[in-house]
Design a protein around this motif. Structure first.
Motif, PDB file in Angstrom:
ATOM      1  N   ALA A  69       0.833  -1.202   0.000  1.00 56.18           N
ATOM      2  CA  ALA A  69       0.000   0.000   0.000  1.00 56.18           C
ATOM      3  C   ALA A  69       0.868   1.253   0.000  1.00 56.18           C
ATOM      4  O   ALA A  69       0.582   2.233  -0.699  1.00 56.18           O
ATOM      5  CB  ALA A  69      -0.938  -0.004   1.208  1.00 56.18           C
ATOM      6  N   LEU A  70       1.943   1.216   0.761  1.00 56.93           N
ATOM      7  CA  LEU A  70       2.863   2.358   0.805  1.00 56.93           C
ATOM      8  C   LEU A  70       3.614   2.509  -0.517  1.00 56.93           C
ATOM      9  O   LEU A  70       3.723   3.622  -1.052  1.00 56.93           O
ATOM     10  CB  LEU A  70       3.857   2.184   1.953  1.00 56.93           C
ATOM     11  CG  LEU A  70       3.362   2.517   3.357  1.00 56.93           C
ATOM     12  CD1 LEU A  70       4.333   1.993   4.412  1.00 56.93           C
ATOM     13  CD2 LEU A  70       3.184   4.023   3.514  1.00 56.93           C
ATOM     14  N   ALA A  71       4.126   1.397  -1.028  1.00 55.35           N
ATOM     15  CA  ALA A  71       4.974   1.466  -2.220  1.00 55.35           C
ATOM     16  C   ALA A  71       4.172   1.781  -3.477  1.00 55.35           C
ATOM     17  O   ALA A  71       4.588   2.587  -4.304  1.00 55.35           O
ATOM     18  CB  ALA A  71       5.727   0.144  -2.394  1.00 55.35           C
ATOM     19  N   ARG A  72       3.007   1.153  -3.634  1.00 55.74           N
ATOM     20  CA  ARG A  72       2.243   1.302  -4.867  1.00 55.74           C
ATOM     21  C   ARG A  72       1.265   2.458  -4.837  1.00 55.74           C
ATOM     22  O   ARG A  72       1.105   3.189  -5.818  1.00 55.74           O
ATOM     23  CB  ARG A  72       1.450   0.014  -5.129  1.00 55.74           C
ATOM     24  CG  ARG A  72       2.264  -1.091  -5.726  1.00 55.74           C
ATOM     25  CD  ARG A  72       1.270  -2.045  -6.383  1.00 55.74           C
ATOM     26  NE  ARG A  72       1.646  -3.418  -6.166  1.00 55.74           N
ATOM     27  CZ  ARG A  72       0.810  -4.430  -6.280  1.00 55.74           C
ATOM     28  NH1 ARG A  72      -0.455  -4.193  -6.546  1.00 55.74           N
ATOM     29  NH2 ARG A  72       1.217  -5.669  -6.120  1.00 55.74           N
ATOM     30  N   LEU A  73       0.593   2.619  -3.695  1.00 58.89           N
ATOM     31  CA  LEU A  73      -0.509   3.577  -3.624  1.00 58.89           C
ATOM     32  C   LEU A  73      -0.143   4.851  -2.881  1.00 58.89           C
ATOM     33  O   LEU A  73      -0.904   5.822  -2.908  1.00 58.89           O
ATOM     34  CB  LEU A  73      -1.735   2.924  -2.960  1.00 58.89           C
ATOM     35  CG  LEU A  73      -2.172   1.574  -3.534  1.00 58.89           C
ATOM     36  CD1 LEU A  73      -3.364   1.031  -2.765  1.00 58.89           C
ATOM     37  CD2 LEU A  73      -2.495   1.705  -5.006  1.00 58.89           C
ATOM     38  N   GLY A  74       0.992   4.832  -2.194  1.00 61.98           N
ATOM     39  CA  GLY A  74       1.403   6.014  -1.453  1.00 61.98           C
ATOM     40  C   GLY A  74       0.534   6.310  -0.245  1.00 61.98           C
ATOM     41  O   GLY A  74       0.439   7.451   0.197  1.00 61.98           O
ATOM     42  N   THR A  75      -0.131   5.295   0.308  1.00 60.12           N
ATOM     43  CA  THR A  75      -0.971   5.485   1.485  1.00 60.12           C
ATOM     44  C   THR A  75      -0.651   4.429   2.527  1.00 60.12           C
ATOM     45  O   THR A  75      -0.304   3.299   2.192  1.00 60.12           O
ATOM     46  CB  THR A  75      -2.469   5.416   1.114  1.00 60.12           C
ATOM     47  OG1 THR A  75      -3.263   5.749   2.257  1.00 60.12           O
ATOM     48  CG2 THR A  75      -2.861   4.026   0.625  1.00 60.12           C
ATOM     49  N   ASP A  76      -0.724   4.812   3.784  1.00 56.07           N
ATOM     50  CA  ASP A  76      -0.462   3.867   4.870  1.00 56.07           C
ATOM     51  C   ASP A  76      -1.781   3.337   5.409  1.00 56.07           C
ATOM     52  O   ASP A  76      -2.836   3.970   5.261  1.00 56.07           O
ATOM     53  CB  ASP A  76       0.317   4.554   5.989  1.00 56.07           C
ATOM     54  CG  ASP A  76       1.185   3.570   6.774  1.00 56.07           C
ATOM     55  OD1 ASP A  76       0.952   2.349   6.642  1.00 56.07           O
ATOM     56  OD2 ASP A  76       2.083   4.017   7.509  1.00 56.07           O
ATOM     57  N   VAL A  77      -1.740   2.170   6.032  1.00 61.19           N
ATOM     58  CA  VAL A  77      -2.938   1.551   6.588  1.00 61.19           C
ATOM     59  C   VAL A  77      -2.610   1.000   7.970  1.00 61.19           C
ATOM     60  O   VAL A  77      -1.459   0.712   8.299  1.00 61.19           O
ATOM     61  CB  VAL A  77      -3.466   0.404   5.692  1.00 61.19           C
ATOM     62  CG1 VAL A  77      -4.011   0.958   4.384  1.00 61.19           C
ATOM     63  CG2 VAL A  77      -2.387  -0.625   5.423  1.00 61.19           C
ATOM     64  N   ARG A  78      -3.653   0.858   8.778  1.00 65.60           N
ATOM     65  CA  ARG A  78      -3.536   0.226  10.101  1.00 65.60           C
ATOM     66  C   ARG A  78      -4.247  -1.115  10.025  1.00 65.60           C
ATOM     67  O   ARG A  78      -5.405  -1.176   9.620  1.00 65.60           O
ATOM     68  CB  ARG A  78      -4.153   1.108  11.178  1.00 65.60           C
ATOM     69  CG  ARG A  78      -3.422   2.426  11.387  1.00 65.60           C
ATOM     70  CD  ARG A  78      -4.098   3.264  12.456  1.00 65.60           C
ATOM     71  NE  ARG A  78      -5.404   3.750  12.019  1.00 65.60           N
ATOM     72  CZ  ARG A  78      -6.382   4.118  12.848  1.00 65.60           C
ATOM     73  NH1 ARG A  78      -6.217   4.018  14.152  1.00 65.60           N
ATOM     74  NH2 ARG A  78      -7.521   4.555  12.378  1.00 65.60           N
ATOM     75  N   ILE A  79      -3.568  -2.174  10.415  1.00 67.93           N
ATOM     76  CA  ILE A  79      -4.125  -3.516  10.254  1.00 67.93           C
ATOM     77  C   ILE A  79      -4.081  -4.263  11.578  1.00 67.93           C
ATOM     78  O   ILE A  79      -3.016  -4.449  12.178  1.00 67.93           O
ATOM     79  CB  ILE A  79      -3.352  -4.327   9.198  1.00 67.93           C
ATOM     80  CG1 ILE A  79      -3.275  -3.560   7.880  1.00 67.93           C
ATOM     81  CG2 ILE A  79      -4.014  -5.678   8.986  1.00 67.93           C
ATOM     82  CD1 ILE A  79      -2.466  -4.259   6.805  1.00 67.93           C
ATOM     83  N   GLY A  80      -5.259  -4.671  12.042  1.00 68.92           N
ATOM     84  CA  GLY A  80      -5.361  -5.555  13.188  1.00 68.92           C
ATOM     85  C   GLY A  80      -5.521  -6.979  12.702  1.00 68.92           C
ATOM     86  O   GLY A  80      -6.265  -7.238  11.750  1.00 68.92           O
ATOM     87  N   VAL A  81      -4.819  -7.913  13.333  1.00 68.91           N
ATOM     88  CA  VAL A  81      -4.842  -9.325  12.919  1.00 68.91           C
ATOM     89  C   VAL A  81      -5.276 -10.169  14.106  1.00 68.91           C
ATOM     90  O   VAL A  81      -4.695 -10.057  15.195  1.00 68.91           O
ATOM     91  CB  VAL A  81      -3.452  -9.783  12.434  1.00 68.91           C
ATOM     92  CG1 VAL A  81      -3.541 -11.184  11.840  1.00 68.91           C
ATOM     93  CG2 VAL A  81      -2.863  -8.797  11.439  1.00 68.91           C
ATOM     94  N   ALA A  82      -6.288 -10.992  13.909  1.00 67.47           N
ATOM     95  CA  ALA A  82      -6.776 -11.843  14.995  1.00 67.47           C
ATOM     96  C   ALA A  82      -7.612 -12.966  14.409  1.00 67.47           C
ATOM     97  O   ALA A  82      -7.718 -13.116  13.192  1.00 67.47           O
ATOM     98  CB  ALA A  82      -7.594 -11.002  15.990  1.00 67.47           C
ATOM     99  N   GLY A  83      -8.210 -13.742  15.284  1.00 66.35           N
ATOM    100  CA  GLY A  83      -9.026 -14.860  14.841  1.00 66.35           C
ATOM    101  C   GLY A  83     -10.464 -14.493  14.572  1.00 66.35           C
ATOM    102  O   GLY A  83     -11.193 -15.257  13.954  1.00 66.35           O
TER     103      GLY A  83
END
Length: 329
Positions: A69-83
Motif C-alpha cells: 500500500a505504501l509502495a504502490r498507492l502512497g498510502t499507509d494503513v492500520r491492520i489488526g490481525v486476529a481470529g
C-alpha cells in the motif's frame, strides 16, 4: 508464540479519497478473494487460504499488505490481525496513525483485551461505556469476568449479549465478500418550502455534479437514476429512469435527471427536499466507451476530468457549474 488468526481488519487514513479506498480494496484482493468492504474507509480480509499460498502467517501477510500500500498507492494503513472480526477491529483501532500492524496471537485474545478500557472494545459506544463504568466495569476484562446476564441487564438484552461475547473474544460473524455499495445517493433539503422551479432545477444540477464526482471517485458507472422529491405535508414522489448506457459522466446524469424532474410536473408544488440516487452500479471499466464523433462531448469530458482534478486538490465544489450559484446571485 502461536501465529495470529486469519482475519485482517484494515483501516485507511480518514482523508483518503474514495478512489484511493477502492485501490486499497483491489490490493487486498491480490491476497484473498474474501474481502469485505466496510465503507467509508475500512475492510475485512480472510487470509487462511493466503497463508498456505504465501507460506507466511497472517501477521506477515498484513506486513506485506501495508508495504505494498505504501509502495504502490502512497498510502499507509492500520491492520489488526486476529481470529475474529471484533478482536481484529479492536486491534486496528489501537494502532497510532498513520499506520502499522498489531497481531493478536491465537489464544491470546483474553490477554490482549483484558487490560483495555471498556470503550476500546469494538462495538461499544460512548453511552454504553458510560453505563458499564457506572457499575464499576472499567475494563474489557471486568466485563468478561461478570456473567452475560449482568451485562444484558446494564445494556439491554441484545447489546449486552454482544458486548459479553466480544469481551471474551467471541464473534461468530464470517468475513463475507462485499464490494462498495451497489448504489450511491446525494440529497439536498430546502430551508423553506421551495416554489421556484428554476431554483429547484439548479439544486438538482448541483446534486448531479456531486453524484457524478462520487461515481468517478469510486470508478463506478450507473445504469439507472432515481429521483425522490419530498413535499410539504410529508408526501413523496419517486421515479427511476434507465440510462441508455452505464455512465458516471455529468452530461449523461444531467440529461436523465432533468427528464425525471420534468416528468414530476411540479407546477406550484411546495418542495422540501430531493434525493438523487445512482442505481445498478457497475465498474467504470465495464461501461462501454465508444469513440464519439461529437467534438463538443469529447471537449466536455476533457473539461470534466480537469474539474475532478481541481476539486480533488482544492476541495469538493471548488469548481462547479455557474447555474448552481443561482440562489446566491
Amino acid at each position: 508464540m502461536t501465529p495470529a488468526g486469519g482475519v485482517l481488519h484494515v483501516r485507511c487514513a480518514p482523508a483518503l479519497a474514495e478512489e484511493g479506498y477502492r485501490e486499497v480494496l483491489e490490493l487486498l484482493r491480490e491476497f484473498s478473494p474474501t474481502v469485505q468492504a466496510l465503507p467509508p474507509r475500512a475492510a475485512l480480509v480472510h487470509v487462511r487460504g493466503a497463508q498456505r499460498y504465501f507460506g507466511a502467517d497472517a501477521g506477515r501477510i498484513a506486513e506485506l499488505v501495508r508495504l505494498r500500500a505504501l509502495a504502490r498507492l502512497g498510502t499507509d494503513v492500520r491492520i489488526g490481525v486476529a481470529g475474529t472480526w471484533a478482536v481484529a477491529a479492536t486491534a486496528s483501532a489501537r494502532i497510532p496513525g498513520p499506520g502499522g500492524v498489531l497481531a493478536v496471537p491465537e489464544g491470546g485474545a483474553d490477554a490482549f483485551l483484558g487490560p483495555l478500557p471498556v470503550e476500546a472494545l469494538h462495538g461499544i459506544g460512548p453511552k454504553q461505556a458510560q453505563a458499564l463504568r457506572g457499575y464499576g466495569l472499567h475494563t474489557v476484562g471486568a466485563v468478561a469476568a461478570v456473567s452475560p446476564g449482568t451485562v444484558e441487564r446494564i445494556l439491554g438484552q441484545r447489546a449486552g449479549r454482544l458486548a459479553a461475547e466480544r469481551a471474551r473474544g467471541i464473534d461468530p460473524r464470517p468475513v463475507t465478500p462485499k464490494d462498495l455499495p451497489p448504489s450511491a445517493a446525494v440529497r439536498s433539503g430546502f430551508t423553506r418550502h421551495e416554489l421556484d422551479g428554476p431554483h429547484a432545477r439548479a439544486v438538482l444540477l448541483a446534486l448531479v455534479v456531486r453524484l457524478g464526482a462520487v461515481l468517478r471517485g469510486r470508478r463506478q458507472a450507473a445504469r439507472a437514476l432515481s429521483l425522490t422529491l419530498q413535499f410539504a405535508g410529508g408526501t413523496r414522489w419517486e421515479r427511476t429512469r434507465r440510462l441508455p448506457e452505464a455512465s458516471g459522466h455529468d452530461e449523461d446524469l444531467r440529461a436523465a435527471a432533468y427528464r425525471l424532474l420534468d416528468a414530476a410536473g411540479l407546477q406550484r408544488a411546495r418542495l422540501t427536499g430531493m434525493v438523487l440516487r445512482a442505481e445498478d452500479l457497475t465498474g467504470a471499466e465495464r461501461a462501454s466507451r465508444q469513440i464519439s464523433l461529437d467534438p463538443v462531448r469529447e471537449a466536455r469530458l476533457t473539461v470534466e476530468a480537469a474539474v475532478d482534478r481541481a476539486n480533488a486538490r482544492f476541495g469538493p465544489g471548488t469548481v462547479r457549474p455557474a447555474a448552481t450559484f443561482r440562489r446566491a446571485a
